[in-house]
Every structure is written in structure tokens, then in C-alpha cells.
Design an enzyme around this catalytic site. Structure first.
Site, short mmCIF file in Angstrom:
data_model
loop_
_atom_site.label_atom_id
_atom_site.label_comp_id
_atom_site.label_asym_id
_atom_site.label_seq_id
_atom_site.Cartn_x
_atom_site.Cartn_y
_atom_site.Cartn_z
N GLY A 16 0.84 -1.18 0.00
CA GLY A 16 0.00 0.00 0.00
C GLY A 16 0.88 1.23 0.00
N SER A 17 0.25 2.40 -0.07
CA SER A 17 1.01 3.64 -0.22
C SER A 17 1.94 3.92 0.95
CB SER A 17 0.03 4.81 -0.38
OG SER A 17 -0.88 4.86 0.71
N GLU A 35 3.65 1.99 2.71
CA GLU A 35 4.78 1.06 2.82
C GLU A 35 5.81 1.25 1.71
OE1 GLU A 35 1.61 0.41 4.78
OE2 GLU A 35 1.40 -0.49 2.80
N GLU A 59 -4.55 -9.66 2.44
CA GLU A 59 -3.65 -9.71 3.59
C GLU A 59 -3.79 -10.99 4.42
OE1 GLU A 59 -3.88 -5.39 2.45
OE2 GLU A 59 -5.28 -7.07 2.59
N HIS A 79 -0.69 -3.09 5.20
CA HIS A 79 -1.03 -1.71 4.84
C HIS A 79 -1.95 -1.09 5.87
CE1 HIS A 79 -1.85 1.87 2.70
NE2 HIS A 79 -3.03 1.51 2.23
N HIS A 81 -14.35 -28.50 22.52
CA HIS A 81 -15.02 -27.80 21.42
C HIS A 81 -16.51 -27.59 21.71
CE1 HIS A 81 -15.68 -26.12 17.60
NE2 HIS A 81 -15.83 -27.20 16.87
N GLY A 129 -8.79 -23.21 14.33
CA GLY A 129 -10.11 -23.54 13.80
C GLY A 129 -10.61 -22.53 12.79
#
Length: 518
Positions: free
Chosen positions: A25-26, A28, A47, A70, A277, A395
Site C-alpha cells: 500500500g502507499s 509502505e 492480507e 497496509h 469444542h 479452527g
């Protein structure tokens, strides 16, 4: 004078982190000005996919991987697989762009508000350095924290204008972190195992993380004790064709108590035993069972409902025990029955797993995210080599397909086989693009049952007559593969399945097989 970018790249090079996983992105872009030729930017198209690829690469390479996100939007997209990396105990250094320091008081477009708070609680440490010159030191600390057991992700927010400012050099340090365990407690455990008449061993993912495969085999054979895999273990810990292998514990109080009944001493290494679970009541372990837990994660040891706990590295602890217990003369437990090829003219998930086991290359790695087919995998696709299996510990879906890409990058001389459910595949289908671009030796096998079968099963558990939102009919995975530049075949009969698997496992480039199951 060297810039923050120069110092940081030199640090990363010394730490062996020359692959950067990202979707740029800008905020970075200045990090990649004059990007050095010995670094590789691994492009993921979303991402969550980026973090999954980095997770697989870090686990397979046994070194932290660098992720570049980003700002807040990118971190938000990544959170699902960041949660999985935290549960997997995967060492990651996650960086995210921030707007320029001079305009932060005005809440600029694409800035990150409270950036160090956003990724918590799924990072071990988070920082936005007070000065630009502190960025390399923050990344160095993030690396060492990530690589200290229990491993896990860390996070550094970097304002966009920091990269071109003057940097201060930082030397990477060597920090020994493997915990050998309290020798007095380990000696007590040796005595307990020596007194045991009916011992049992339960192994979790930490055995895989710590490279304790051989030590676990030596201890089990010395004790002649059956070995179970802990509930939801995300790594393999013991050869599933070994005569002492006794199967997989379910994440259920009742099943754990029933399976361990009749044993007098239980040793759990590398992960939790009492991982549940669904809600239930009753005891956590059988009465009179002497339970011992060994793990390098103090959090896991703290919430265990019972048992004596030892904080230690799995390999070091198992080596210690294997060297000191006396070889037993007791009769070995009955070997687990092996399953024959399922009968029938239609493809079932059981048949699919059997054919993968029969046709896979010897040096192959299974990366799985097909929850409704996991029982079939356990019965018909034994994992028989160290570091031969990876899945998600959280999970959360959308992990295994990109993780398989990262694992294939780290282990290019082995066939990586991604076993993915049709629903799971759609969470991170963008990983096909990266696999295709890198020409990785990857076989993506999509188990297409045209629905979220795991939810249908839970619907029956909760007494629902109909489960909404589970129909996935109409997806064409061969077309999706072609759209990402990957060759694909569809298998609808057993004969087509064998032919497609043989083709895929022999291919030099990534391929996809859509397995249509009854």
C-alpha cells in the site's frame, strides 16, 4: 549516513529474513526504494493470504518470517490468520505502514488509530517507535520476542516518512531460549514413569515445533506405551503407522476420560490435553490417573484443569526422559487396525484420502483444512514422517491454502499437498495466484461436497432440522484455478481420481484437482 531502510534491510539480512510477504500500500512504498536483489517480495492478493503464506514459511523454515501490511485496513484483513498464527505459535514479525508523523494530529486518510492496540491480543508484543531512528531496534526486538518460546507474532507500526530518515545501526543478538525444564521435576516424572504399570503418552504440536519426533519414539518404545495425538494438534508428532500409535483424542471430556481410563500414568507433551469444542460436564480425567504435562507455553500449563506441569522444551524433555527411564518388559499394547480401501463405485472423502495415501510421493507434506473430512484423513491417510503435516490450531478457515504456498517455498525439493474443503478454499483462493507465479511444486486437492458439511454436522449436534447458509453448489474450482494461471483437472469417478492425482503429483508446476465427492 545510512537510512532507517538501509539499517533495517541489513538487520533482516543478518537474521535470515530476506523474504518479505505482503500486499503493498502507499504507506509502505518507501521501504522498498532500491529494493536489494538478494531480497524477495512475495506478493499475496489479500492480507489474510499474506499472513497464511508467511506462517507456513516460518514453520517450515524454523525462522521468523517478515510480513508487511497496509495500515489499519491491511491489518484488519489479516486478523483472521494472525489469530491462527498466534494459536499455531508461529514466529512472525508483522510490520504495518502508518501515515507521516507530521500529519498524524489531523487524522489523515489511511492512518492507523491506536495501531499497537488493534492487533492485540493476537501478538506477543507491539510497538510504534517514538523516533524514526528507533525503527530497526524495534524490529530487532520484535524478532527476538517472536523467536522466544512460546513463539508467536509481533507487530511494529512504521510511519511512512521514517524509512528515508537517518538510521542507527543495531547488531542482531544470539539469545538461547530453549527451556530444559526443572531437573527436580523431571526426575520426579522419571520416577512416576518407572512406577507406572499402564502408562500412556499424548503428544501435541509442540513435539513437531521442537523437533522431538525421534525422542518421542525412543521414549514410547522404552515404555512400551500407547501414543495418542492431542486434540486439534496442528502438527504431527508421531508416526501413524507405528505399532504403538493408538489414534487421535477428540476434544471432548467424555472421550478423553473414556480413552484414558485404565491407565495409571499419563504424560502429555507439547500441547494441551483438555482442549474442548463443545460444552459438557463431568470429570476432566479418570480418577486416580497421575497426569503430567510438559510444554513451553506457560499459558497452556496455567489453564490446564489438572495434572503436574513442567515448563520445558519438548525435545529436551523427551530426550531427558528417554535416556533415564528403564526399558520395560511389559507386553506392547495391541496395534491399531489399519483400514482397507473403501468399497463402492463413487468417490467419498474416505476413498479420496486412501488414494492420496497410495499415490503420494514418499517425500511429501500434507497441509490440511477440510474439517468435515478430518476423520477420513485420520483413518485412511497416515502421516508417517517428521514435519509431514500442518493445519490450523485456531479452527479459523483460510489458513491452509496460503500456508501450503509458504511451506512449498521453504521446502522446494518436496511435494506439498494441500487438502482443502470447498468452503475453506474460498476464504483464501488468492493463494493460487502466488503459487502459480512462483511455479511451486504444489498439489492443491479440493474436496468438493458442495456445502459446508462441518456446519451441517454441527446442526445435527444442536438438533437443527435445517442449517441456513451451507449450500455451496455452483462453484467451479477448475475455472478458478485457470483464472489464477494454474492447470486443473476435475475427478468425478475413482478412475478419474487416480489419473488426476498421478498427474498432479508428477507435475513440476502447481496444479489443482477438484475431487467431487458423493
Amino acid at each position: 549516513m545510512p537510512t532507517v531502510r538501509d539499517v533495517t534491510l541489513d538487520l533482516l539480512r543478518r537474521l535470515g529474513m530476506t523474504h518479505i510477504f505482503g500486499n503493498p500500500g502507499s504507506t509502505e512504498l518507501p521501504m522498498f526504494r532500491d529494493f536489494p536483489e538478494d531480497f524477495s517480495y512475495i506478493l499475496g492478493l489479500q492480507e489474510a493470504t499474506v499472513v497464511g503464506m508467511a506462517d507456513g514459511f516460518a514453520q517450515a523454515s524454523r525462522n521468523a518470517a517478515l510480513v508487511n501490511l497496509h495500515s489499519s485496513a491491511g491489518v484488519g484483513h489479516a486478523m483472521g490468520n494472525l489469530f491462527t498464527a498466534f494459536k499455531n505459535q508461529t514466529p512472525l514479525v508483522v510490520t504495518a505502514g502508518q501515515q507521516a508523523r507530521s500529519i498524524l494530529p489531523f487524522e489523515p486518510f489511511l492512518h492507523a488509530d491506536r495501531p499497537t492496540e488493534f492487533p492485540r491480543p493476537f501478538v506477543k508484543w507491539a510497538c510504534e517507535p517514538a523516533r524514526a531512528a528507533d525503527v530497526p531496534r524495534a524490529i530487532a526486538r520484535a524478532y527476538h520476542v517472536a523467536m522466544t518460546p512460546p513463539f508467536g507474532p509481533t507487530f511494529v507500526s512504521v510511519p511512512v516518512d521514517d524509512w528515508d530518515r537517518e538510521g542507527e545501526a543495531v547488531e542482531p543478538r544470539q539469545i538461547a531460549t530453549a527451556n530444559p525444564g526443572d531437573p527436580r521435576a523431571l526426575a520426579q516424572l522419571v520416577e512416576a514413569l518407572g512406577r507406572a504399570e499402564r502408562p500412556v503418552i499424548i503428544l501435541g504440536a509442540g513435539v513437531g515445533r521442537d523437533g522431538a519426533w525421534d525422542a518421542a519414539i525412543r521414549l514410547a518404545e522404552a515404555l512400551r506405551a500407547p501414543v495418542h495425538v492431542a486434540p486439534f494438534a496442528c502438527r504431527n508428532a508421531f508416526p501413524e503407522d507405528h505399532p504403538l500409535f493408538a489414534g487421535f483424542l477428540r476434544a471432548s471430556r467424555k472421550d478423553i476420560v473414556e480413552t484414558l481410563a485404565g491407565h495409571d500414568v499419563a504424560l502429555v507433551v507439547g500441547g494441551p490435553l483438555n482442549l474442548y469444542h463443545t460444552e459438557a460436564s463431568g470429570p476432566h480425567i479418570p480418577d486416580a490417573l497421575d497426569l503430567w504435562l510438559v510444554d513451553d507455553n506457560p499459558t497452556v500449563l496455567s489453564w490446564a484443569p489438572s495434572g503436574s506441569a513442567i515448563l520445558a522444551n519438548s525435545r529436551i524433555a523427551l530426550d531427558y526422559l528417554a535416556e533415564r527411564v528403564h526399558a520395560s518388559s511389559r507386553a506392547a499394547p495391541p496395534a491399531r487396525a489399519l483400514f482397507a480401501r473403501p468399497e463402492g463405485d463413487a468417490i467419498t472423502d474416505r476413498l479420496a484420502m486412501h488414494r492420496v495415501a497410495a499415490l503420494r510421493p514418499t517425500e511429501s507434506v500434507i497441509v490440511e483444512e477440510a474439517p468435515s473430512s478430518r476423520d477420513a484423513m485420520h483413518d485412511f491417510l497416515p502421516i508417517v514422517r517428521a514435519d509431514g503435516f500442518y493445519t490450523t490450531a485456531s479452527g479459523g478457515l483460510g489458513y491452509a491454502l496460503p500456508a501450503a504456498v509458504g511451506i512449498a517455498m521453504a521446502r522446494p525439493d518436496e511435494r506439498v499437498i494441500a487438502l482443502i474443503g470447498d468452503g475453506s478454499a474460498m476464504y483464501s483462493i488468492q493463494a493460487l495466484f502466488t503459487a502459480s507465479r512462483l511455479s511451486l511444486p504444489l498439489s492443491v486437492l479440493v474436496i468438493n461436497n458442495r456445502r459446508y458439511e462441518a456446519l451441517e454436522s454441527f446442526g445435527r449436534h444442536f438438533g437443527l432440522g435445517k442449517v441456513e447458509g451451507t449450500d455451496l453448489g455452483g462453484l467451479d474450482f477448475c475455472a478458478l484455478a485457470a483464472g489464477h494461471g494454474m492447470a486443473a483437472r476435475r475427478a468425478e469417478t475413482p478412475e478419474e481420481l487416480d489419473a488426476a492425482l498421478t498427474w498432479s503429483f508428477a507435475a513440476e508446476k502447481p496444479t489443482l484437482v477438484e475431487i467431487v465427492v458423493a
